[in-house]
Design an enzyme around this catalytic site. Structure first.
Site, PDB file in Angstrom:
ATOM      1  N   ARG A   1       0.820  -1.221   0.000  1.00 18.69           N
ATOM      2  CA  ARG A   1       0.000   0.000   0.000  1.00 18.69           C
ATOM      3  C   ARG A   1       0.851   1.266   0.000  1.00 18.69           C
ATOM      4  NH1 ARG A   1      -2.570  -4.236  -0.834  1.00 18.69           N
ATOM      5  NH2 ARG A   1      -4.742  -4.447  -0.171  1.00 18.69           N
TER       6      ARG A   1
ATOM      7  N   ALA B   1      15.651  20.164  29.129  1.00 21.72           N
ATOM      8  CA  ALA B   1      17.092  19.889  29.141  1.00 21.72           C
ATOM      9  C   ALA B   1      17.438  18.861  28.069  1.00 21.72           C
ATOM     10  CB  ALA B   1      17.514  19.389  30.525  1.00 21.72           C
ATOM     11  N   THR B   2      16.660  17.789  28.001  1.00 20.80           N
ATOM     12  CA  THR B   2      16.928  16.752  27.002  1.00 20.80           C
ATOM     13  C   THR B   2      16.649  17.274  25.599  1.00 20.80           C
ATOM     14  OG1 THR B   2      16.244  15.118  28.631  1.00 20.80           O
ATOM     15  CG2 THR B   2      16.497  14.345  26.376  1.00 20.80           C
TER      16      THR B   2
ATOM     17  N   CYS C   1       3.479  15.667  32.779  1.00 23.88           N
ATOM     18  CA  CYS C   1       2.185  14.996  32.712  1.00 23.88           C
ATOM     19  C   CYS C   1       1.741  14.539  34.095  1.00 23.88           C
ATOM     20  CB  CYS C   1       2.264  13.776  31.802  1.00 23.88           C
ATOM     21  SG  CYS C   1       2.584  14.166  30.087  1.00 23.88           S
TER      22      CYS C   1
END
Ligand SMILES: [Zn+2]
Length: 251
Positions: A11, A130-131, A186
């Site tokens: 596909r 930071a990351t 979160c």
């Protein structure tokens, strides 16, 4: 490609923009997915199903019961196991033909430089500034395109930072490293489950197009999603000529 691969990817191959040539590019490609959580799960699942030949997943965290509401690569029985390993099992079940490297480690600048240099595209699926900045620095230095996504509460955003073109901004042009951004987790703010799927799937779409060199990317644009009212906003983002990360790079 053998007969089974021609069927598996048929596909895609049917699409004029992809064809056998584009699919072969995916099979020959190496994508680095940093973070195997809410964004990393759907992003990596689509990269795997679409046949990206080598995926490297990096995450130093373990699967927690609170993750399962949205981090769809993981299962109830794998609570307590490393996320990178858990996600690798899911991806391998979807597509046993690709190579998957699961790294259970917290990566520093030196390690990131090494990992990014070995990848054709990088997906930032992490949740802290930071990351994100460390990943951006590594991508600018290695001239590797970066697909960046973020989701909190009912809000999502996505962009592409492509250092292969000297005219494009990097992540730090938008969010300067010395500017104080509150890390909103979160765990304290909450997150609406399907939004990480929406943004993570878009990260996969951008990464696949970059790997095949088809269409146009989100480079130079930031898309923001208000998931509560399902409204997208797209804004143009320019390069900061004083950006300490990318301004010194060659144009
Ligand atoms: Zn910059």
């Amino acid at each position: 490609m053998n007969d089974a691969q021609l069927l598996r990817y048929s596909r895609h191959i049917l699409l004029d923009e992809i064809g056998i040539e584009g699919q072969q590019k995916l099979l020959d490609a190496h994508a680095l997915v940093i973070g195997a959580g809410g964004l990393g799960s759907p992003a990596a699942m689509y990269l795997a199903s679409a046949g990206v030949g080598h995926l490297t997943l990096v995450d130093n965290d373990d699967v927690d019961l609170t993750n399962l509401q949205r981090q769809i690569a993981h299962t109830t029985e794998r609570v307590g196991q490393p996320k990178a390993e858990s996600a690798r099992l899911t991806l391998q079940q979807i597509n046993p033909e690709i190579a998957i490297t699961a790294l259970v480690e917290r990566v520093d600048d030196a390690r990131l430089a090494e990992l990014v240099a070995a990848a054709d595209v990088v997906l930032d699926c992490t949740d802290n500034f930071a990351t994100r900045h460390a990943v951006n620095r590594a991508c600018v230095a290695a001239h590797t395109p970066l697909v960046s996504g973020a989701v909190i509460r009912f809000d999502g955003q996505i962009s592409v930072f492509d250092p292969r073109s000297g005219a494009q901004p990097c992540y730090s042009c938008l969010f300067p490293q010395d500017q104080k951004f509150e890390d909103v987790a979160c765990s304290t703010m909450g997150v609406f489950a399907p939004l990480v799927g929406v943004v993570g799937a878009m990260q996969a779409a951008e990464a696949l197009k970059l790997l095949m060199g088809v269409g146009g990317s989100l480079a130079g644009r930031l898309m923001m999603l208000d998931g509560l009212y399902m409204e997208w906003t797209s804004i143009a983002v320019g390069r900061n000529d004083a950006c300490p990360v990318c301004a010194a790079q060659s144009r």
